[in-house]
Design a protein around this motif. Sequence first.
Motif, PDB file in Angstrom:
ATOM      1  N   MET A  58     -10.287   0.624   6.220  1.00 37.95           N
ATOM      2  CA  MET A  58      -9.153   1.089   5.291  1.00 37.95           C
ATOM      3  C   MET A  58      -8.854   2.436   5.975  1.00 37.95           C
ATOM      4  SD  MET A  58      -7.962   0.626   2.188  1.00 37.95           S
ATOM      5  CE  MET A  58      -8.630   0.015   0.878  1.00 37.95           C
ATOM      6  N   VAL A  59      -7.177   2.510   5.924  1.00 42.34           N
ATOM      7  CA  VAL A  59      -6.638   3.788   6.323  1.00 42.34           C
ATOM      8  C   VAL A  59      -5.926   4.051   5.401  1.00 42.34           C
ATOM      9  CG1 VAL A  59      -5.151   4.721   8.219  1.00 42.34           C
ATOM     10  CG2 VAL A  59      -6.751   2.707   8.852  1.00 42.34           C
ATOM     11  N   THR A  60      -5.948   5.607   4.788  1.00 41.55           N
ATOM     12  CA  THR A  60      -5.057   5.963   3.884  1.00 41.55           C
ATOM     13  C   THR A  60      -4.264   7.028   4.406  1.00 41.55           C
ATOM     14  OG1 THR A  60      -7.041   5.597   2.263  1.00 41.55           O
ATOM     15  CG2 THR A  60      -5.414   7.351   1.732  1.00 41.55           C
ATOM     16  N   ARG A  61      -3.137   6.830   3.879  1.00 38.59           N
ATOM     17  CA  ARG A  61      -1.957   7.697   4.527  1.00 38.59           C
ATOM     18  C   ARG A  61      -1.121   8.142   3.413  1.00 38.59           C
ATOM     19  NH1 ARG A  61      -1.742   3.920   9.029  1.00 38.59           N
ATOM     20  NH2 ARG A  61      -2.105   4.813  10.825  1.00 38.59           N
ATOM     21  N   ILE A  62      -0.731   9.398   3.346  1.00 39.41           N
ATOM     22  CA  ILE A  62       0.549   9.816   2.433  1.00 39.41           C
ATOM     23  C   ILE A  62       1.587   9.272   3.235  1.00 39.41           C
ATOM     24  CG2 ILE A  62       1.572  11.841   1.700  1.00 39.41           C
ATOM     25  CD1 ILE A  62      -0.954  13.529   1.790  1.00 39.41           C
ATOM     26  N   GLU A 173       2.815   1.010  -6.897  1.00 33.22           N
ATOM     27  CA  GLU A 173       4.424   0.708  -6.512  1.00 33.22           C
ATOM     28  C   GLU A 173       4.434  -0.712  -5.953  1.00 33.22           C
ATOM     29  OE1 GLU A 173       8.093   0.841  -6.010  1.00 33.22           O
ATOM     30  OE2 GLU A 173       7.245   2.533  -6.473  1.00 33.22           O
ATOM     31  N   SER A 174       3.175  -1.293  -5.117  1.00 35.97           N
ATOM     32  CA  SER A 174       3.253  -2.432  -4.926  1.00 35.97           C
ATOM     33  C   SER A 174       1.848  -2.904  -4.073  1.00 35.97           C
ATOM     34  CB  SER A 174       4.086  -2.600  -3.693  1.00 35.97           C
ATOM     35  OG  SER A 174       4.050  -2.107  -2.512  1.00 35.97           O
ATOM     36  N   VAL A 175       1.368  -4.183  -3.898  1.00 32.98           N
ATOM     37  CA  VAL A 175       0.202  -4.429  -3.316  1.00 32.98           C
ATOM     38  C   VAL A 175       0.648  -5.677  -2.690  1.00 32.98           C
ATOM     39  CG1 VAL A 175      -2.169  -4.973  -3.341  1.00 32.98           C
ATOM     40  CG2 VAL A 175      -1.181  -3.487  -5.024  1.00 32.98           C
ATOM     41  N   PRO A 179      -1.340 -11.610   7.045  1.00 30.32           N
ATOM     42  CA  PRO A 179      -2.581 -12.383   7.486  1.00 30.32           C
ATOM     43  C   PRO A 179      -3.876 -11.698   7.757  1.00 30.32           C
ATOM     44  CG  PRO A 179      -0.570 -12.989   8.464  1.00 30.32           C
ATOM     45  CD  PRO A 179      -0.071 -11.876   7.607  1.00 30.32           C
ATOM     46  N   LEU A 180      -3.829 -10.504   8.236  1.00 27.36           N
ATOM     47  CA  LEU A 180      -5.064  -9.798   8.576  1.00 27.36           C
ATOM     48  C   LEU A 180      -5.227  -8.508   7.907  1.00 27.36           C
ATOM     49  CD1 LEU A 180      -4.854 -10.334  12.535  1.00 27.36           C
ATOM     50  CD2 LEU A 180      -6.519 -11.494  10.879  1.00 27.36           C
ATOM     51  N   ASN A 181      -4.058  -8.042   6.975  1.00 23.68           N
ATOM     52  CA  ASN A 181      -4.254  -6.996   6.222  1.00 23.68           C
ATOM     53  C   ASN A 181      -3.503  -6.833   4.850  1.00 23.68           C
ATOM     54  OD1 ASN A 181      -1.902  -7.016   7.909  1.00 23.68           O
ATOM     55  ND2 ASN A 181      -1.356  -4.984   6.940  1.00 23.68           N
ATOM     56  N   ILE A 182      -3.970  -5.816   4.044  1.00 30.74           N
ATOM     57  CA  ILE A 182      -3.439  -5.679   2.799  1.00 30.74           C
ATOM     58  C   ILE A 182      -3.199  -4.190   2.679  1.00 30.74           C
ATOM     59  CG2 ILE A 182      -4.198  -5.566   0.326  1.00 30.74           C
ATOM     60  CD1 ILE A 182      -5.862  -7.850   0.503  1.00 30.74           C
ATOM     61  N   GLU A 183      -1.505  -4.209   2.306  1.00 34.44           N
ATOM     62  CA  GLU A 183      -1.170  -2.861   1.901  1.00 34.44           C
ATOM     63  C   GLU A 183      -0.775  -2.453   0.547  1.00 34.44           C
ATOM     64  OE1 GLU A 183      -0.250  -1.176   4.841  1.00 34.44           O
ATOM     65  OE2 GLU A 183      -1.430  -2.614   6.070  1.00 34.44           O
ATOM     66  N   ASN A 210      -2.538   2.590   1.440  1.00 34.33           N
ATOM     67  CA  ASN A 210      -3.719   2.148   1.819  1.00 34.33           C
ATOM     68  C   ASN A 210      -3.483   0.880   2.691  1.00 34.33           C
ATOM     69  OD1 ASN A 210      -4.473   3.241  -1.383  1.00 34.33           O
ATOM     70  ND2 ASN A 210      -5.622   4.165   0.401  1.00 34.33           N
ATOM     71  N   SER A 211      -3.972   0.855   3.775  1.00 32.21           N
ATOM     72  CA  SER A 211      -4.023  -0.486   4.643  1.00 32.21           C
ATOM     73  C   SER A 211      -5.294  -0.759   4.754  1.00 32.21           C
ATOM     74  CB  SER A 211      -3.462   0.072   6.160  1.00 32.21           C
ATOM     75  OG  SER A 211      -1.908   0.471   6.102  1.00 32.21           O
ATOM     76  N   MET A 212      -5.640  -1.786   4.443  1.00 32.91           N
ATOM     77  CA  MET A 212      -7.036  -2.563   4.544  1.00 32.91           C
ATOM     78  C   MET A 212      -6.828  -3.637   5.712  1.00 32.91           C
ATOM     79  SD  MET A 212      -9.783  -4.169   1.928  1.00 32.91           S
ATOM     80  CE  MET A 212      -9.023  -5.578   1.941  1.00 32.91           C
TER      81      MET A 212
END
Length: 488
Positions: A58-62, A173-175, A179-183, A210-212
């Motif tokens: 999980m990568v969390t960015r502003i 806002e959106s989810v 194929p390999l990730n969820i934003e 949040n990029s998983m």
Amino acid sequence: MLAKKAKADKLKKQQIQPYSKIVTKDAKTDIGLFKIHTIDDKYLYEIPDSLFDREMLMVTRIAKTASGLGFGGGKENTQVLRWQVKDKKVLLRVVSNNVVADKSLPIHEAVVNSNFEPILYAFPIKAFSKDSTATVIDVTDLYKKDVNSLGLSVRNKKNYKVSRLDESKSYIESVKSYPLNIEARHVKTYYASNPPSNSSTGTISIEINNSMILLPKTPMKRRYFDKRVGWFTSSQTDYGLEAQKSKRLTYLDRWRLEVKDEDLEKFKNGELVEPKKQIVYYIDRATPVKWRKYIKQGIEDWQTAFKAAGFKNAIIAKDPPSVEENPEWTPEDARYSVVRYLASPIPNANGPHVSDPRSGEILESDINWYHNVMSLVNGWFFTQTAAANKAAQNSEFSDEVMGELIRFVSSHEVGHTLGLPHNMGSSSAYKVEDLRDPEFTKKYGTAPSIMDYARFNYIAQPEDVGVSLFPNIGIYDKYSIAWVINLF
């Protein structure tokens, strides 16, 4: 009577329901790593059984920020997670790879007992898929509530004296599933007594991404650190080795470059081949058009180093798709490495990367390119070369000169994203006479590594006609890339 009915309704909601009762005909479904069902303002994950207990990064960015609070694209947190079923709940746990032992060894049990994985969030199971191969949970609160590791960092909360989340001004806002990730994107508004800007509001509003991303089932083969070759690294303590003590293993952060099966013999015979998967950097849509080609040239200058490792076209630069071509493309998406162009007065650039902590495999990188880096290189180039360089004898340079300076910075920062740290010692390898020699400097540049802080050729004198003033991808850079990439 009403109290009993309310209690009964609450118990019913807590029970596992038929799939059609939870994922109704009104649901909008996005199919990818997980199925994501959106119903009004609710977001449901349908997690396949095969992905429980798999490790995900999980990568969390502003994504968008308040003035004075960092910049859009800034990374707040990185952590490894796993989804796990426990009775009638799904747990989201934080995984640590700092201390390990092989699962086949008795000591593995002791390692597990000493590294209990904390639970980030717990979700009641809402339903099972019709074929019973997936589990449905409601993740709305994961992104709507204030979960520290998925929102504004604790450090920033302290700096700006944040008291709590204003839920009335926070929303998802959106989810989206790929194929390999969820934003996931969500806007957070915090009450703050010391906000970085717009102090009259007493709040901070930011948009978080949040990029998983699913980590490989089998981690990439490691390349262990050798102190003779400077490189960015990851490390862990392994209790399962034959050494009579726990041992700290250090391994390189590096891109996965592999030879195609059909090209293996060519590669072994010394022919240049293209890798199975290229390293691709996109240029931010926000980048001024006239500077784009120079940033791209700086990226692709590294092709010469990868040729030393046996690969051609190993690293390439691309323009991003337009909004019309791909409205869903975003630089925050963990699938893309992007040179982010930032509207910031900071005179700098930097090149961080995100890697798989189990193996050191670099998964993606975002170079942060601050607009005012141009003022920095302007000062350097004037101070260091103007005595022997008419092109630098102005307070403002031509676009061609500034373009070459941008190209140099691009190459340097890409070097960091490939894994190379600064190499402050490389410039000591060249003599003063070498740096005044046109033939030598054209062949070898001004330092053996572009990762040095030697910058430009301030040794050159007015009479040194034709001498090179710029560093390039040097002999050390080529050697280290070849050593890191090749495991044959």
